[in-house]
Motif scaffolding. Sequence first.
Motif, PDB file in Angstrom:
ATOM      1  N   UNK A 110       0.831  -1.213   0.000  1.00  0.00           N
ATOM      2  CA  UNK A 110       0.000   0.000   0.000  1.00  0.00           C
ATOM      3  C   UNK A 110       0.862   1.258   0.000  1.00  0.00           C
ATOM      4  N   UNK A 111       1.952   1.255   0.753  1.00  0.00           N
ATOM      5  CA  UNK A 111       2.854   2.411   0.789  1.00  0.00           C
ATOM      6  C   UNK A 111       3.486   2.619  -0.580  1.00  0.00           C
ATOM      7  N   UNK A 112       3.996   1.544  -1.188  1.00  0.00           N
ATOM      8  CA  UNK A 112       4.616   1.667  -2.515  1.00  0.00           C
ATOM      9  C   UNK A 112       3.616   2.184  -3.541  1.00  0.00           C
ATOM     10  N   UNK A 113       2.396   1.684  -3.491  1.00  0.00           N
ATOM     11  CA  UNK A 113       1.377   2.141  -4.450  1.00  0.00           C
ATOM     12  C   UNK A 113       1.032   3.610  -4.230  1.00  0.00           C
ATOM     13  N   UNK A 114       0.925   4.021  -2.986  1.00  0.00           N
ATOM     14  CA  UNK A 114       0.544   5.410  -2.724  1.00  0.00           C
ATOM     15  C   UNK A 114       1.644   6.391  -3.131  1.00  0.00           C
ATOM     16  N   UNK A 115       2.912   5.966  -3.072  1.00  0.00           N
ATOM     17  CA  UNK A 115       4.012   6.839  -3.472  1.00  0.00           C
ATOM     18  C   UNK A 115       4.481   6.571  -4.905  1.00  0.00           C
ATOM     19  N   UNK A 116       3.870   5.606  -5.578  1.00  0.00           N
ATOM     20  CA  UNK A 116       4.243   5.297  -6.952  1.00  0.00           C
ATOM     21  C   UNK A 116       5.615   4.646  -7.072  1.00  0.00           C
ATOM     22  N   UNK A 117       6.036   3.905  -6.061  1.00  0.00           N
ATOM     23  CA  UNK A 117       7.344   3.264  -6.080  1.00  0.00           C
ATOM     24  C   UNK A 117       7.262   1.899  -6.745  1.00  0.00           C
ATOM     25  N   UNK A 118       8.234   1.619  -7.601  1.00  0.00           N
ATOM     26  CA  UNK A 118       8.334   0.327  -8.267  1.00  0.00           C
ATOM     27  C   UNK A 118       9.808  -0.067  -8.310  1.00  0.00           C
ATOM     28  N   UNK A 119      10.354  -0.528  -7.185  1.00  0.00           N
ATOM     29  CA  UNK A 119      11.788  -0.811  -7.162  1.00  0.00           C
ATOM     30  C   UNK A 119      12.208  -1.968  -8.058  1.00  0.00           C
ATOM     31  N   UNK A 120      11.279  -2.797  -8.483  1.00  0.00           N
ATOM     32  CA  UNK A 120      11.608  -3.896  -9.378  1.00  0.00           C
ATOM     33  C   UNK A 120      11.773  -3.420 -10.826  1.00  0.00           C
ATOM     34  N   UNK A 121      11.371  -2.219 -11.120  1.00  0.00           N
ATOM     35  CA  UNK A 121      11.545  -1.658 -12.461  1.00  0.00           C
ATOM     36  C   UNK A 121      12.686  -0.665 -12.434  1.00  0.00           C
ATOM     37  N   UNK A 122      13.536  -0.761 -13.417  1.00  0.00           N
ATOM     38  CA  UNK A 122      14.693   0.125 -13.444  1.00  0.00           C
ATOM     39  C   UNK A 122      14.942   0.594 -14.865  1.00  0.00           C
ATOM     40  N   UNK A 123      15.322   1.856 -14.989  1.00  0.00           N
ATOM     41  CA  UNK A 123      15.650   2.397 -16.309  1.00  0.00           C
ATOM     42  C   UNK A 123      17.139   2.295 -16.591  1.00  0.00           C
ATOM     43  N   UNK A 124      17.905   1.891 -15.593  1.00  0.00           N
ATOM     44  CA  UNK A 124      19.344   1.772 -15.776  1.00  0.00           C
ATOM     45  C   UNK A 124      19.768   0.336 -15.575  1.00  0.00           C
ATOM     46  N   UNK A 125      20.939   0.015 -16.096  1.00  0.00           N
ATOM     47  CA  UNK A 125      21.484  -1.326 -15.959  1.00  0.00           C
ATOM     48  C   UNK A 125      21.975  -1.543 -14.537  1.00  0.00           C
ATOM     49  N   UNK A 126      21.680  -2.701 -13.978  1.00  0.00           N
ATOM     50  CA  UNK A 126      22.174  -3.051 -12.651  1.00  0.00           C
ATOM     51  C   UNK A 126      23.044  -4.291 -12.760  1.00  0.00           C
ATOM     52  N   UNK A 127      24.160  -4.268 -12.067  1.00  0.00           N
ATOM     53  CA  UNK A 127      25.018  -5.444 -12.033  1.00  0.00           C
ATOM     54  C   UNK A 127      24.406  -6.503 -11.142  1.00  0.00           C
ATOM     55  N   UNK A 128      24.634  -7.741 -11.496  1.00  0.00           N
ATOM     56  CA  UNK A 128      24.143  -8.838 -10.692  1.00  0.00           C
ATOM     57  C   UNK A 128      24.976  -8.969  -9.427  1.00  0.00           C
ATOM     58  N   UNK A 129      24.352  -9.399  -8.356  1.00  0.00           N
ATOM     59  CA  UNK A 129      25.075  -9.633  -7.105  1.00  0.00           C
ATOM     60  C   UNK A 129      25.399 -11.114  -6.924  1.00  0.00           C
ATOM     61  N   UNK A 130      25.152 -11.898  -7.956  1.00  0.00           N
ATOM     62  CA  UNK A 130      25.417 -13.332  -7.904  1.00  0.00           C
ATOM     63  C   UNK A 130      26.923 -13.567  -7.891  1.00  0.00           C
ATOM     64  N   UNK A 131      27.463 -14.232  -6.865  1.00  0.00           N
ATOM     65  CA  UNK A 131      28.904 -14.468  -6.822  1.00  0.00           C
ATOM     66  C   UNK A 131      29.395 -15.440  -7.896  1.00  0.00           C
ATOM     67  N   UNK A 132      28.500 -16.208  -8.486  1.00  0.00           N
ATOM     68  CA  UNK A 132      28.872 -17.167  -9.520  1.00  0.00           C
ATOM     69  C   UNK A 132      28.554 -16.657 -10.926  1.00  0.00           C
ATOM     70  N   UNK A 133      28.337 -15.365 -11.074  1.00  0.00           N
ATOM     71  CA  UNK A 133      27.937 -14.805 -12.363  1.00  0.00           C
ATOM     72  C   UNK A 133      28.956 -15.092 -13.462  1.00  0.00           C
ATOM     73  N   UNK A 134      30.224 -14.862 -13.195  1.00  0.00           N
ATOM     74  CA  UNK A 134      31.256 -15.048 -14.222  1.00  0.00           C
ATOM     75  C   UNK A 134      31.280 -16.493 -14.694  1.00  0.00           C
ATOM     76  N   UNK A 135      31.219 -17.432 -13.767  1.00  0.00           N
ATOM     77  CA  UNK A 135      31.238 -18.849 -14.143  1.00  0.00           C
ATOM     78  C   UNK A 135      30.003 -19.222 -14.961  1.00  0.00           C
ATOM     79  N   UNK A 136      28.855 -18.691 -14.582  1.00  0.00           N
ATOM     80  CA  UNK A 136      27.629 -18.985 -15.325  1.00  0.00           C
ATOM     81  C   UNK A 136      27.690 -18.421 -16.736  1.00  0.00           C
ATOM     82  N   UNK A 137      28.198 -17.197 -16.883  1.00  0.00           N
ATOM     83  CA  UNK A 137      28.313 -16.587 -18.204  1.00  0.00           C
ATOM     84  C   UNK A 137      29.274 -17.409 -19.069  1.00  0.00           C
ATOM     85  N   UNK A 138      30.388 -17.812 -18.483  1.00  0.00           N
ATOM     86  CA  UNK A 138      31.342 -18.650 -19.242  1.00  0.00           C
ATOM     87  C   UNK A 138      30.694 -19.938 -19.718  1.00  0.00           C
ATOM     88  N   UNK A 139      29.933 -20.597 -18.855  1.00  0.00           N
ATOM     89  CA  UNK A 139      29.266 -21.844 -19.242  1.00  0.00           C
ATOM     90  C   UNK A 139      28.293 -21.596 -20.396  1.00  0.00           C
TER      91      UNK A 139
END
Length: 92
Positions: free
Chosen positions: A57-86
Amino acid sequence: MKGLSDDSRPGTPRKITDAKVEDAVTQTLESLPPAATHWSTRALAAKVGLSQSAVVRIWHSFGLQPHRSETFKLSTDPWLVEKVRDIVWACI
């Protein structure tokens, strides 16, 4: 002019204070949860001590949508490099 005064209103009084709402909005906009790129409603609710539906209800009343982003975000996955290589080696 008498009708414009702020008299008490019928119904149950608010249980969520302005300070709690401000804390939820501030946490959403200015911090990140550990090992994630954005807040979920359940994670933020546990952090600030509110219910998940109250955060929604708070997010809706303030129009917040943190799951939507207009900018690129880096992944916080510690295994990202290995997964990309695979994936890249599987496509070659």
